[in-house]
Design an enzyme around this catalytic site. Structure first.
Site, PDB file in Angstrom:
ATOM      1  N   ASP A 169       0.823  -1.215   0.000  1.00 37.94           N
ATOM      2  CA  ASP A 169       0.000   0.000   0.000  1.00 37.94           C
ATOM      3  C   ASP A 169       0.859   1.267   0.000  1.00 37.94           C
ATOM      4  OD1 ASP A 169      -2.289   1.471   0.023  1.00 37.94           O
ATOM      5  OD2 ASP A 169      -2.694   1.235   2.157  1.00 37.94           O
ATOM      6  N   HIS A 214       3.258   3.093  -8.890  1.00 40.08           N
ATOM      7  CA  HIS A 214       3.027   1.684  -9.239  1.00 40.08           C
ATOM      8  C   HIS A 214       4.276   1.086  -9.901  1.00 40.08           C
ATOM      9  CE1 HIS A 214      -1.004   2.181  -7.972  1.00 40.08           C
ATOM     10  NE2 HIS A 214      -1.421   2.895  -9.003  1.00 40.08           N
ATOM     11  N   ARG A 244       0.423   9.135 -10.237  1.00 43.05           N
ATOM     12  CA  ARG A 244       0.340   7.914  -9.420  1.00 43.05           C
ATOM     13  C   ARG A 244       1.010   6.714 -10.095  1.00 43.05           C
ATOM     14  NH1 ARG A 244      -3.488   7.585  -5.423  1.00 43.05           N
ATOM     15  NH2 ARG A 244      -3.953   5.430  -5.982  1.00 43.05           N
ATOM     16  N   ASN A 255     -10.721  -2.185  -6.346  1.00 41.30           N
ATOM     17  CA  ASN A 255      -9.867  -1.293  -7.157  1.00 41.30           C
ATOM     18  C   ASN A 255     -10.486  -0.900  -8.506  1.00 41.30           C
ATOM     19  OD1 ASN A 255      -6.670  -2.665  -6.000  1.00 41.30           O
ATOM     20  ND2 ASN A 255      -7.828  -0.902  -5.269  1.00 41.30           N
TER      21      ASN A 255
HETATM   22  C1  FPP Z   1      -1.646   0.177  -3.560  1.00 43.59           C
HETATM   23  O1  FPP Z   1      -1.219   1.508  -3.563  1.00 43.59           O
HETATM   24  C2  FPP Z   1      -1.123  -0.531  -4.723  1.00 43.59           C
HETATM   25  C3  FPP Z   1      -1.880  -1.058  -5.717  1.00 43.59           C
HETATM   26  C4  FPP Z   1      -3.347  -1.020  -5.787  1.00 43.59           C
HETATM   27  C5  FPP Z   1      -1.246  -1.730  -6.865  1.00 43.59           C
HETATM   28  C6  FPP Z   1      -0.114  -2.616  -6.474  1.00 43.59           C
HETATM   29  C7  FPP Z   1       0.595  -3.034  -7.672  1.00 43.59           C
HETATM   30  C8  FPP Z   1       1.933  -3.097  -7.791  1.00 43.59           C
HETATM   31  C9  FPP Z   1       2.905  -2.787  -6.745  1.00 43.59           C
HETATM   32  C10 FPP Z   1       2.467  -3.592  -9.043  1.00 43.59           C
HETATM   33  C11 FPP Z   1       2.677  -5.064  -8.902  1.00 43.59           C
HETATM   34  C12 FPP Z   1       2.887  -5.680 -10.192  1.00 43.59           C
HETATM   35  C13 FPP Z   1       2.679  -6.991 -10.407  1.00 43.59           C
HETATM   36  C14 FPP Z   1       3.017  -7.584 -11.710  1.00 43.59           C
HETATM   37  C15 FPP Z   1       2.109  -7.872  -9.392  1.00 43.59           C
HETATM   38  P1  FPP Z   1      -2.304   2.627  -3.769  1.00 43.59           P
HETATM   39  O2  FPP Z   1      -2.383   2.952  -5.206  1.00 43.59           O
HETATM   40  O3  FPP Z   1      -3.589   2.203  -3.137  1.00 43.59           O
HETATM   41  O4  FPP Z   1      -1.655   3.807  -2.977  1.00 43.59           O
HETATM   42  P2  FPP Z   1      -2.392   4.914  -2.106  1.00 43.59           P
HETATM   43  O5  FPP Z   1      -3.084   4.201  -0.984  1.00 43.59           O
HETATM   44  O6  FPP Z   1      -1.268   5.759  -1.641  1.00 43.59           O
HETATM   45  O7  FPP Z   1      -3.336   5.623  -3.030  1.00 43.59           O
END
Ligand code: FPP
Length: 267
Positions: A32, A49, A45, A80
């Site tokens: 997260d 990622h 953003r 999501n």
């Molecule tokens: C949460 O941060 C993260 C995600 C919803 C996506 C996670 C994906 C990756 C790390 C890429 C992984 C790749 C593979 C191939 C598995 P958020 O966007 O919710 O962050 P925030 O809470 O700060 O908005």
């Protein structure tokens, strides 16, 4: 790279504190904070990622070297989909790209890759690369990487309940035969030991619909670090913290020959 050397030294110091006999077999991670990391830096953003992918690669390597056997990561929840279409599309594209670029190395490392969740709504191109990656690595047995996409713990439990209800109404099983073992055998994680440790980054203290059944007795470690800043050092800290826990599974610490009454008196 002087900076790299300093980090390595810190990691080495931390590694020495790890008890190799008490390394968790299965670690689950809620990655997260990607969005917040990018926003803080004034970046879109998507940068968060992208950086998150390289962190995942690092954690995969460290956990495998440490002797863990399974890593399960939450990459895309059923919730999501409510994000802006542009971000959802970006993530789908990213999964596709990462698989394409990394699958050979994952295979060479004898890692088995498995996707957990309802893949139905994803584009055919992504499903195709997912199935071929799973098929290519299906006999690898040095490590298992589970990637949860379009996954929700409640949805998983409802799916199992429906299956059991159908089996019961068709007479295949008796209602009295429904127990934890049978329920477990129908989960998407069937055959995989429950995680001993759940790590969540970015300081949030929620499970967010992740592995609701499987996390029943897992130790929870909250890291204040945002996922793109997470690294080997932070992972080792989580393992050391886990090793300091006294896992009682709802029981009490071994009292040896002490009776319940003795322990009451001495507490
Ligand atoms: C949460 O941060 C993260 C995600 C919803 C996506 C996670 C994906 C990756 C790390 C890429 C992984 C790749 C593979 C191939 C598995 P958020 O966007 O919710 O962050 P925030 O809470 O700060 O908005």
């Amino acid at each position: 790279m002087i900076f790299g050397k300093i980090i390595d030294k810190k990691n080495n110091e931390l590694s020495k504190k790890i008890d190799n006999k008490k390394v968790p077999e299965h670690v689950a991670i809620i990655m997260d904070g990607n969005g917040r990391w990018a926003t803080k830096k004034g970046l879109p953003r998507s940068f968060g990622h992208n950086k998150g992918v390289s962190v995942l690669k690092e954690v995969l390597k460290v956990s495998k070297n440490l002797g863990c056997k399974v890593l399960t990561v939450y990459a895309f929840s059923t919730e999501n989909w409510t994000r802006p279409t542009k971000e959802v599309d970006y993530l789908i594209n990213l999964f596709n790209q990462v698989l394409r670029n990394e699958i050979q190395e994952i295979h060479q490392e004898l890692i088995k890759i498995k996707f957990i969740g309802d893949l139905t709504p994803f584009p055919e191109a992504l499903k195709k690369i997912i199935y071929s990656s799973e098929s290519l690595t299906k006999n690898n047995n040095s490590f298992l990487l589970n990637i949860c996409i379009n996954y929700g713990g409640r949805q998983e439990i409802v799916k199992v309940a429906k299956e059991l209800a159908l089996q019961s109404s068709s007479g295949e099983i008796k209602p009295s035969e429904v127990n934890e073992e049978l329920f477990n055998s129908k989960l998407l994680t069937q055959g995989i030991k429950d995680p001993e440790l759940l790590i969540r980054t970015s300081g949030e203290k929620r499970i967010s619909n992740f592995l609701l059944w499987q996390l029943a007795y897992s130790e929870i470690y909250i890291s204040e670090v945002l996922w793109p800043d997470f690294n080997e050092f932070e992972f080792l800290k989580a393992i050391i913290d886990y090793q300091s826990r006294n896992r009682r599974f709802g029981g009490i610490e071994s009292l040896h020959n002490e009776s319940f009454e003795d322990s009451q008196c001495s507490s």
